[in-house]
Design a protein around this motif. Structure first.
Motif, PDB file in Angstrom:
ATOM      1  N   CYS A 178       9.908   6.622   5.745  1.00 45.27           N
ATOM      2  CA  CYS A 178      10.056   7.468   6.941  1.00 45.27           C
ATOM      3  C   CYS A 178      10.902   6.780   8.002  1.00 45.27           C
ATOM      4  O   CYS A 178      11.754   7.410   8.644  1.00 45.27           O
ATOM      5  CB  CYS A 178       8.690   7.826   7.513  1.00 45.27           C
ATOM      6  N   ASN A 179      10.702   5.500   8.205  1.00 39.21           N
ATOM      7  CA  ASN A 179      11.490   4.757   9.189  1.00 39.21           C
ATOM      8  C   ASN A 179      12.966   4.721   8.816  1.00 39.21           C
ATOM      9  O   ASN A 179      13.835   4.768   9.681  1.00 39.21           O
ATOM     10  CB  ASN A 179      10.965   3.339   9.356  1.00 39.21           C
ATOM     11  N   ALA A 180      13.257   4.618   7.528  1.00 37.39           N
ATOM     12  CA  ALA A 180      14.647   4.580   7.086  1.00 37.39           C
ATOM     13  C   ALA A 180      15.312   5.948   7.200  1.00 37.39           C
ATOM     14  O   ALA A 180      16.517   6.038   7.410  1.00 37.39           O
ATOM     15  CB  ALA A 180      14.722   4.083   5.644  1.00 37.39           C
ATOM     16  N   ASN A 181      14.518   7.029   7.078  1.00 37.87           N
ATOM     17  CA  ASN A 181      15.075   8.384   7.167  1.00 37.87           C
ATOM     18  C   ASN A 181      15.333   8.815   8.607  1.00 37.87           C
ATOM     19  O   ASN A 181      16.232   9.602   8.858  1.00 37.87           O
ATOM     20  CB  ASN A 181      14.135   9.393   6.506  1.00 37.87           C
ATOM     21  N   GLY A 182      14.537   8.334   9.522  1.00 42.80           N
ATOM     22  CA  GLY A 182      14.666   8.778  10.911  1.00 42.80           C
ATOM     23  C   GLY A 182      14.237  10.229  11.037  1.00 42.80           C
ATOM     24  O   GLY A 182      13.193  10.630  10.542  1.00 42.80           O
ATOM     25  N   THR A 183      15.057  11.072  11.656  1.00 40.69           N
ATOM     26  CA  THR A 183      14.695  12.479  11.891  1.00 40.69           C
ATOM     27  C   THR A 183      15.044  13.377  10.715  1.00 40.69           C
ATOM     28  O   THR A 183      14.530  14.490  10.627  1.00 40.69           O
ATOM     29  CB  THR A 183      15.435  13.008  13.140  1.00 40.69           C
ATOM     30  N   ARG A 184      15.888  12.922   9.831  1.00 44.50           N
ATOM     31  CA  ARG A 184      16.286  13.774   8.707  1.00 44.50           C
ATOM     32  C   ARG A 184      15.372  13.510   7.510  1.00 44.50           C
ATOM     33  O   ARG A 184      14.885  12.406   7.304  1.00 44.50           O
ATOM     34  CB  ARG A 184      17.752  13.536   8.359  1.00 44.50           C
ATOM     35  N   SER A 238      14.761  13.381   3.324  1.00 42.77           N
ATOM     36  CA  SER A 238      15.601  12.904   2.231  1.00 42.77           C
ATOM     37  C   SER A 238      14.956  13.258   0.907  1.00 42.77           C
ATOM     38  O   SER A 238      13.735  13.232   0.754  1.00 42.77           O
ATOM     39  CB  SER A 238      15.773  11.392   2.344  1.00 42.77           C
ATOM     40  N   LEU A 239      15.796  13.588  -0.045  1.00 39.05           N
ATOM     41  CA  LEU A 239      15.316  13.909  -1.377  1.00 39.05           C
ATOM     42  C   LEU A 239      15.054  12.624  -2.179  1.00 39.05           C
ATOM     43  O   LEU A 239      14.143  12.577  -2.997  1.00 39.05           O
ATOM     44  CB  LEU A 239      16.356  14.780  -2.098  1.00 39.05           C
ATOM     45  N   PHE A 240      15.826  11.589  -1.902  1.00 34.50           N
ATOM     46  CA  PHE A 240      15.709  10.325  -2.620  1.00 34.50           C
ATOM     47  C   PHE A 240      15.243   9.226  -1.669  1.00 34.50           C
ATOM     48  O   PHE A 240      15.349   9.350  -0.457  1.00 34.50           O
ATOM     49  CB  PHE A 240      17.060   9.927  -3.231  1.00 34.50           C
ATOM     50  N   VAL A 241      14.757   8.143  -2.265  1.00 38.41           N
ATOM     51  CA  VAL A 241      14.334   6.986  -1.469  1.00 38.41           C
ATOM     52  C   VAL A 241      15.579   6.350  -0.853  1.00 38.41           C
ATOM     53  O   VAL A 241      16.533   6.034  -1.579  1.00 38.41           O
ATOM     54  CB  VAL A 241      13.591   5.952  -2.337  1.00 38.41           C
ATOM     55  N   SER A 279       0.846  -1.195   0.000  1.00 34.73           N
ATOM     56  CA  SER A 279       0.000   0.000   0.000  1.00 34.73           C
ATOM     57  C   SER A 279       0.880   1.244   0.000  1.00 34.73           C
ATOM     58  O   SER A 279       2.062   1.191   0.366  1.00 34.73           O
ATOM     59  CB  SER A 279      -0.904   0.001   1.235  1.00 34.73           C
ATOM     60  N   ASP A 280       0.321   2.369  -0.395  1.00 33.81           N
ATOM     61  CA  ASP A 280       1.057   3.627  -0.367  1.00 33.81           C
ATOM     62  C   ASP A 280       1.495   3.959   1.055  1.00 33.81           C
ATOM     63  O   ASP A 280       2.599   4.469   1.276  1.00 33.81           O
ATOM     64  CB  ASP A 280       0.204   4.768  -0.933  1.00 33.81           C
ATOM     65  N   GLU A 281       0.625   3.653   2.005  1.00 35.79           N
ATOM     66  CA  GLU A 281       0.935   3.915   3.412  1.00 35.79           C
ATOM     67  C   GLU A 281       2.137   3.083   3.870  1.00 35.79           C
ATOM     68  O   GLU A 281       3.016   3.577   4.591  1.00 35.79           O
ATOM     69  CB  GLU A 281      -0.288   3.609   4.284  1.00 35.79           C
ATOM     70  N   GLU A 282       2.183   1.833   3.433  1.00 33.92           N
ATOM     71  CA  GLU A 282       3.289   0.955   3.794  1.00 33.92           C
ATOM     72  C   GLU A 282       4.614   1.465   3.209  1.00 33.92           C
ATOM     73  O   GLU A 282       5.653   1.458   3.878  1.00 33.92           O
ATOM     74  CB  GLU A 282       2.988  -0.453   3.282  1.00 33.92           C
ATOM     75  N   ILE A 283       4.571   1.921   1.975  1.00 33.90           N
ATOM     76  CA  ILE A 283       5.763   2.470   1.326  1.00 33.90           C
ATOM     77  C   ILE A 283       6.224   3.728   2.053  1.00 33.90           C
ATOM     78  O   ILE A 283       7.409   3.890   2.370  1.00 33.90           O
ATOM     79  CB  ILE A 283       5.492   2.763  -0.170  1.00 33.90           C
ATOM     80  N   ARG A 284       5.275   4.612   2.338  1.00 32.37           N
ATOM     81  CA  ARG A 284       5.589   5.858   3.035  1.00 32.37           C
ATOM     82  C   ARG A 284       6.188   5.583   4.418  1.00 32.37           C
ATOM     83  O   ARG A 284       7.181   6.179   4.815  1.00 32.37           O
ATOM     84  CB  ARG A 284       4.311   6.711   3.146  1.00 32.37           C
ATOM     85  N   THR A 285       5.603   4.649   5.149  1.00 37.81           N
ATOM     86  CA  THR A 285       6.094   4.316   6.488  1.00 37.81           C
ATOM     87  C   THR A 285       7.502   3.749   6.438  1.00 37.81           C
ATOM     88  O   THR A 285       8.357   4.101   7.253  1.00 37.81           O
ATOM     89  CB  THR A 285       5.146   3.308   7.167  1.00 37.81           C
ATOM     90  N   THR A 286       7.766   2.882   5.483  1.00 40.31           N
ATOM     91  CA  THR A 286       9.097   2.284   5.348  1.00 40.31           C
ATOM     92  C   THR A 286      10.140   3.350   5.035  1.00 40.31           C
ATOM     93  O   THR A 286      11.238   3.338   5.605  1.00 40.31           O
ATOM     94  CB  THR A 286       9.094   1.205   4.242  1.00 40.31           C
ATOM     95  N   SER A 331      15.223   1.232   2.718  1.00 40.16           N
ATOM     96  CA  SER A 331      13.787   1.009   2.514  1.00 40.16           C
ATOM     97  C   SER A 331      13.514   0.438   1.127  1.00 40.16           C
ATOM     98  O   SER A 331      12.666  -0.439   0.963  1.00 40.16           O
ATOM     99  CB  SER A 331      12.997   2.295   2.731  1.00 40.16           C
ATOM    100  N   PHE A 332      14.232   0.930   0.128  1.00 42.37           N
ATOM    101  CA  PHE A 332      14.074   0.401  -1.225  1.00 42.37           C
ATOM    102  C   PHE A 332      14.416  -1.082  -1.240  1.00 42.37           C
ATOM    103  O   PHE A 332      13.687  -1.895  -1.798  1.00 42.37           O
ATOM    104  CB  PHE A 332      14.980   1.170  -2.191  1.00 42.37           C
TER     105      PHE A 332
END
Length: 131
Positions: A61-67, A69-72, A52-59, A76-77
């Motif tokens: 966000c979790n990989a970015n942490g507090t910063r 990111s311009l790219f995936v 789902s889009d939500e699952e992709i977005r969550t993954t 997470s990819f």
């Protein structure tokens, strides 16, 4: 035997009855399995099915942490792609089974006439070819 087998795969060989006109034979059949059957099974798989889009977005966000990111992020990819690639295993195994069955069929049809005189040799050769 090996020369007959190679010729059948390359399209220069014939079956016991002569050149096949009613069905694909040898290498043409193997090519059909790859180009038609396997491709059709791959095309039937939706790349985003089960994601789902939500699952992709969550993954992401979790990989970015507090910063931000311009790219995936690669992590997470990697995680998302590995899960989707695992869905390709079943069509791949089905293709392998079909090609293996066809190669065994070709092997039995490429037997030279001399094998009739040496049944144990024929049996042993087919055991080796069958794996």
């Amino acid at each position: 035997f090996s020369a007959n087998f190679a010729q059948c795969i390359d399209g220069r060989g014939t079956s016991i009855e002569g050149i096949e006109m009613n069905e694909l034979y040898g290498g043409a059949r193997v090519a059909f399995i790859f180009n038609e059957v396997f491709v059709r099974s791959l095309m039937s798989i939706d790349a985003f099915d089960g994601l789902s889009d939500e699952e992709i977005r969550t993954t992401i966000c979790n990989a970015n942490g507090t910063r931000s990111s311009l790219f995936v992020p690669e992590v997470s990819f990697d995680l998302l792609v590995r899960r989707q690639i695992s869905r390709l295993e079943q069509p791949g195994l089905q293709c392998v089974d079909l090609v293996f069955d066809e190669l065994q069929r070709i092997a039995t049809q490429c037997e030279p006439p001399e094998f009739q005189r040496f049944p144990k040799l024929r049996e042993r050769l087919l055991d080796v070819v069958s794996g």
